[in-house]
Scaffold this motif. Structure first.
Motif, PDB file in Angstrom:
ATOM      1  N   VAL A  39       0.841  -1.182   0.000  1.00 26.96           N
ATOM      2  CA  VAL A  39       0.000   0.000   0.000  1.00 26.96           C
ATOM      3  C   VAL A  39       0.886   1.246   0.000  1.00 26.96           C
ATOM      4  CG1 VAL A  39      -1.936  -1.136   1.151  1.00 26.96           C
ATOM      5  CG2 VAL A  39      -0.193  -0.024   2.514  1.00 26.96           C
ATOM      6  N   PRO A  40       0.391   2.354  -0.563  1.00 25.31           N
ATOM      7  CA  PRO A  40       1.192   3.584  -0.558  1.00 25.31           C
ATOM      8  C   PRO A  40       1.649   3.941   0.853  1.00 25.31           C
ATOM      9  CG  PRO A  40      -0.659   3.820  -2.037  1.00 25.31           C
ATOM     10  CD  PRO A  40      -0.860   2.520  -1.306  1.00 25.31           C
ATOM     11  N   GLY A  41       2.921   4.273   0.966  1.00 21.76           N
ATOM     12  CA  GLY A  41       3.529   4.621   2.243  1.00 21.76           C
ATOM     13  C   GLY A  41       4.256   3.466   2.904  1.00 21.76           C
ATOM     14  N   SER A  42       4.010   2.242   2.455  1.00 20.87           N
ATOM     15  CA  SER A  42       4.670   1.074   3.040  1.00 20.87           C
ATOM     16  C   SER A  42       6.137   1.032   2.655  1.00 20.87           C
ATOM     17  CB  SER A  42       4.018  -0.221   2.556  1.00 20.87           C
ATOM     18  OG  SER A  42       2.738  -0.352   3.075  1.00 20.87           O
ATOM     19  N   GLU A  43       6.936   0.534   3.591  1.00 20.62           N
ATOM     20  CA  GLU A  43       8.363   0.355   3.328  1.00 20.62           C
ATOM     21  C   GLU A  43       8.617  -1.097   2.951  1.00 20.62           C
ATOM     22  OE1 GLU A  43      12.299   0.350   5.990  1.00 20.62           O
ATOM     23  OE2 GLU A  43      11.125   2.202   6.108  1.00 20.62           O
ATOM     24  N   ILE A  44       9.325  -1.291   1.854  1.00 24.15           N
ATOM     25  CA  ILE A  44       9.629  -2.605   1.319  1.00 24.15           C
ATOM     26  C   ILE A  44      11.144  -2.788   1.359  1.00 24.15           C
ATOM     27  CG2 ILE A  44       9.431  -4.099  -0.718  1.00 24.15           C
ATOM     28  CD1 ILE A  44       6.722  -3.156   0.363  1.00 24.15           C
ATOM     29  N   THR A  45      11.594  -3.983   1.719  1.00 24.87           N
ATOM     30  CA  THR A  45      13.009  -4.332   1.624  1.00 24.87           C
ATOM     31  C   THR A  45      13.147  -5.422   0.571  1.00 24.87           C
ATOM     32  OG1 THR A  45      13.341  -3.851   3.961  1.00 24.87           O
ATOM     33  CG2 THR A  45      15.026  -5.172   2.876  1.00 24.87           C
ATOM     34  N   VAL A  46      14.064  -5.215  -0.367  1.00 26.68           N
ATOM     35  CA  VAL A  46      14.324  -6.230  -1.381  1.00 26.68           C
ATOM     36  C   VAL A  46      15.256  -7.256  -0.762  1.00 26.68           C
ATOM     37  CG1 VAL A  46      15.156  -6.670  -3.719  1.00 26.68           C
ATOM     38  CG2 VAL A  46      14.110  -4.462  -3.173  1.00 26.68           C
ATOM     39  N   LEU A  47      14.793  -8.501  -0.662  1.00 28.35           N
ATOM     40  CA  LEU A  47      15.586  -9.538  -0.012  1.00 28.35           C
ATOM     41  C   LEU A  47      16.529 -10.229  -0.985  1.00 28.35           C
ATOM     42  CD1 LEU A  47      12.906 -11.099   2.336  1.00 28.35           C
ATOM     43  CD2 LEU A  47      14.649  -9.397   2.870  1.00 28.35           C
ATOM     44  N   GLN A  48      15.976 -10.850  -2.009  1.00 25.20           N
ATOM     45  CA  GLN A  48      16.834 -11.529  -2.980  1.00 25.20           C
ATOM     46  C   GLN A  48      16.068 -11.824  -4.253  1.00 25.20           C
ATOM     47  OE1 GLN A  48      17.649 -15.081  -0.596  1.00 25.20           O
ATOM     48  NE2 GLN A  48      16.745 -16.290  -2.239  1.00 25.20           N
ATOM     49  N   LYS A  49      16.833 -11.930  -5.333  1.00 24.71           N
ATOM     50  CA  LYS A  49      16.271 -12.330  -6.616  1.00 24.71           C
ATOM     51  C   LYS A  49      16.556 -13.814  -6.801  1.00 24.71           C
ATOM     52  CE  LYS A  49      16.812  -7.851  -8.796  1.00 24.71           C
ATOM     53  NZ  LYS A  49      15.767  -7.414  -9.667  1.00 24.71           N
ATOM     54  N   SER A  50      15.661 -14.490  -7.503  1.00 23.13           N
ATOM     55  CA  SER A  50      15.910 -15.905  -7.784  1.00 23.13           C
ATOM     56  C   SER A  50      17.098 -16.015  -8.733  1.00 23.13           C
ATOM     57  CB  SER A  50      14.664 -16.551  -8.383  1.00 23.13           C
ATOM     58  OG  SER A  50      14.436 -16.037  -9.662  1.00 23.13           O
ATOM     59  N   PRO A  51      17.692 -17.192  -8.869  1.00 23.56           N
ATOM     60  CA  PRO A  51      18.871 -17.338  -9.729  1.00 23.56           C
ATOM     61  C   PRO A  51      18.669 -16.840 -11.161  1.00 23.56           C
ATOM     62  CG  PRO A  51      18.607 -19.285  -8.395  1.00 23.56           C
ATOM     63  CD  PRO A  51      17.388 -18.428  -8.149  1.00 23.56           C
ATOM     64  N   LEU A  52      17.483 -16.968 -11.698  1.00 21.73           N
ATOM     65  CA  LEU A  52      17.226 -16.481 -13.052  1.00 21.73           C
ATOM     66  C   LEU A  52      16.655 -15.058 -13.065  1.00 21.73           C
ATOM     67  CD1 LEU A  52      15.808 -19.727 -14.678  1.00 21.73           C
ATOM     68  CD2 LEU A  52      18.115 -18.793 -14.834  1.00 21.73           C
ATOM     69  N   GLY A  53      16.529 -14.444 -11.879  1.00 23.62           N
ATOM     70  CA  GLY A  53      16.098 -13.057 -11.792  1.00 23.62           C
ATOM     71  C   GLY A  53      14.608 -12.840 -11.604  1.00 23.62           C
ATOM     72  N   ASP A  54      13.801 -13.874 -11.670  1.00 21.18           N
ATOM     73  CA  ASP A  54      12.360 -13.707 -11.544  1.00 21.18           C
ATOM     74  C   ASP A  54      11.774 -14.963 -10.930  1.00 21.18           C
ATOM     75  OD1 ASP A  54       9.990 -12.231 -11.878  1.00 21.18           O
ATOM     76  OD2 ASP A  54       9.550 -13.221 -13.779  1.00 21.18           O
ATOM     77  N   PRO A  55      11.068 -14.925  -9.831  1.00 24.71           N
ATOM     78  CA  PRO A  55      10.594 -13.759  -9.072  1.00 24.71           C
ATOM     79  C   PRO A  55      11.644 -13.214  -8.100  1.00 24.71           C
ATOM     80  CG  PRO A  55       9.743 -15.745  -8.064  1.00 24.71           C
ATOM     81  CD  PRO A  55      10.531 -16.173  -9.285  1.00 24.71           C
ATOM     82  N   THR A  56      11.257 -12.142  -7.408  1.00 20.31           N
ATOM     83  CA  THR A  56      12.096 -11.506  -6.399  1.00 20.31           C
ATOM     84  C   THR A  56      11.361 -11.540  -5.066  1.00 20.31           C
ATOM     85  OG1 THR A  56      13.082 -10.063  -8.054  1.00 20.31           O
ATOM     86  CG2 THR A  56      13.264  -9.349  -5.773  1.00 20.31           C
ATOM     87  N   ALA A  57      12.097 -11.779  -3.983  1.00 24.67           N
ATOM     88  CA  ALA A  57      11.512 -11.805  -2.642  1.00 24.67           C
ATOM     89  C   ALA A  57      11.608 -10.420  -2.009  1.00 24.67           C
ATOM     90  CB  ALA A  57      12.237 -12.825  -1.773  1.00 24.67           C
ATOM     91  N   TYR A  58      10.492  -9.984  -1.438  1.00 28.12           N
ATOM     92  CA  TYR A  58      10.396  -8.677  -0.780  1.00 28.12           C
ATOM     93  C   TYR A  58       9.901  -8.881   0.644  1.00 28.12           C
ATOM     94  CZ  TYR A  58      10.459  -7.033  -5.603  1.00 28.12           C
ATOM     95  OH  TYR A  58      10.795  -6.805  -6.911  1.00 28.12           O
ATOM     96  N   ARG A  59      10.360  -8.016   1.565  1.00 29.48           N
ATOM     97  CA  ARG A  59       9.857  -8.021   2.935  1.00 29.48           C
ATOM     98  C   ARG A  59       8.916  -6.830   3.065  1.00 29.48           C
ATOM     99  NH1 ARG A  59      10.470 -11.043   7.656  1.00 29.48           N
ATOM    100  NH2 ARG A  59      12.163 -11.856   6.425  1.00 29.48           N
ATOM    101  N   VAL A  60       7.666  -7.118   3.410  1.00 28.59           N
ATOM    102  CA  VAL A  60       6.669  -6.069   3.636  1.00 28.59           C
ATOM    103  C   VAL A  60       5.843  -6.475   4.860  1.00 28.59           C
ATOM    104  CG1 VAL A  60       5.063  -7.081   1.969  1.00 28.59           C
ATOM    105  CG2 VAL A  60       4.788  -4.707   2.624  1.00 28.59           C
ATOM    106  N   SER A  61       5.725  -5.575   5.809  1.00 28.14           N
ATOM    107  CA  SER A  61       4.949  -5.833   7.036  1.00 28.14           C
ATOM    108  C   SER A  61       5.371  -7.130   7.724  1.00 28.14           C
ATOM    109  CB  SER A  61       3.452  -5.871   6.717  1.00 28.14           C
ATOM    110  OG  SER A  61       3.044  -4.686   6.109  1.00 28.14           O
ATOM    111  N   HIS A  62       6.658  -7.353   7.887  1.00 29.10           N
ATOM    112  CA  HIS A  62       7.219  -8.528   8.571  1.00 29.10           C
ATOM    113  C   HIS A  62       6.867  -9.841   7.882  1.00 29.10           C
ATOM    114  CE1 HIS A  62       8.421  -5.830  11.735  1.00 29.10           C
ATOM    115  NE2 HIS A  62       7.184  -5.410  11.831  1.00 29.10           N
ATOM    116  N   THR A  63       6.570  -9.782   6.591  1.00 26.90           N
ATOM    117  CA  THR A  63       6.237 -10.964   5.809  1.00 26.90           C
ATOM    118  C   THR A  63       7.071 -10.969   4.535  1.00 26.90           C
ATOM    119  OG1 THR A  63       3.963 -10.856   6.611  1.00 26.90           O
ATOM    120  CG2 THR A  63       4.347 -12.193   4.665  1.00 26.90           C
ATOM    121  N   THR A  64       7.506 -12.137   4.115  1.00 29.92           N
ATOM    122  CA  THR A  64       8.249 -12.263   2.868  1.00 29.92           C
ATOM    123  C   THR A  64       7.283 -12.657   1.758  1.00 29.92           C
ATOM    124  OG1 THR A  64      10.237 -12.930   4.054  1.00 29.92           O
ATOM    125  CG2 THR A  64      10.143 -13.460   1.702  1.00 29.92           C
TER     126      THR A  64
END
Length: 83
Positions: A39-64
């Motif tokens: 949601v607008p205003g949320s802070e996201i942390t980029v955790l890691q990309k898969s070996p082929l680059g897609d998908p990517t894991a994000y941390r949002v609201s203490h959830t991956t």
């Protein structure tokens, strides 16, 4: 212009933090992303990309969450400097 600073979430690299400004998507996908905490205003942390680059894991609201590039391409915001 403020919008010149906006970047796509898909362009953020692992380890970067990102604050959502807007979701440029409609329909059930937008609802799903909002329900997951993208949601607008949320802070996201980029955790890691898969070996082929897609998908990517994000941390949002203490959830991956893994998103494909086609989904994260429609999420815009700004990078947050690590302090």
């Amino acid at each position: 212009m403020i919008e010149a600073k906006l970047a796509r979430l898909s362009d953020a690299q692992p380890g970067e933090r990102f604050r959502i400004a807007t979701l440029n998507i409609e329909g059930t996908m937008k609802r799903r992303l909002l329900d997951l905490g993208f949601v607008p205003g949320s802070e996201i942390t980029v955790l890691q990309k898969s070996p082929l680059g897609d998908p990517t894991a994000y941390r949002v609201s203490h959830t991956t969450i893994a998103l494909r590039k086609e989904e994260s391409d429609h999420i815009y915001g700004e990078r947050i400097d690590n302090e």
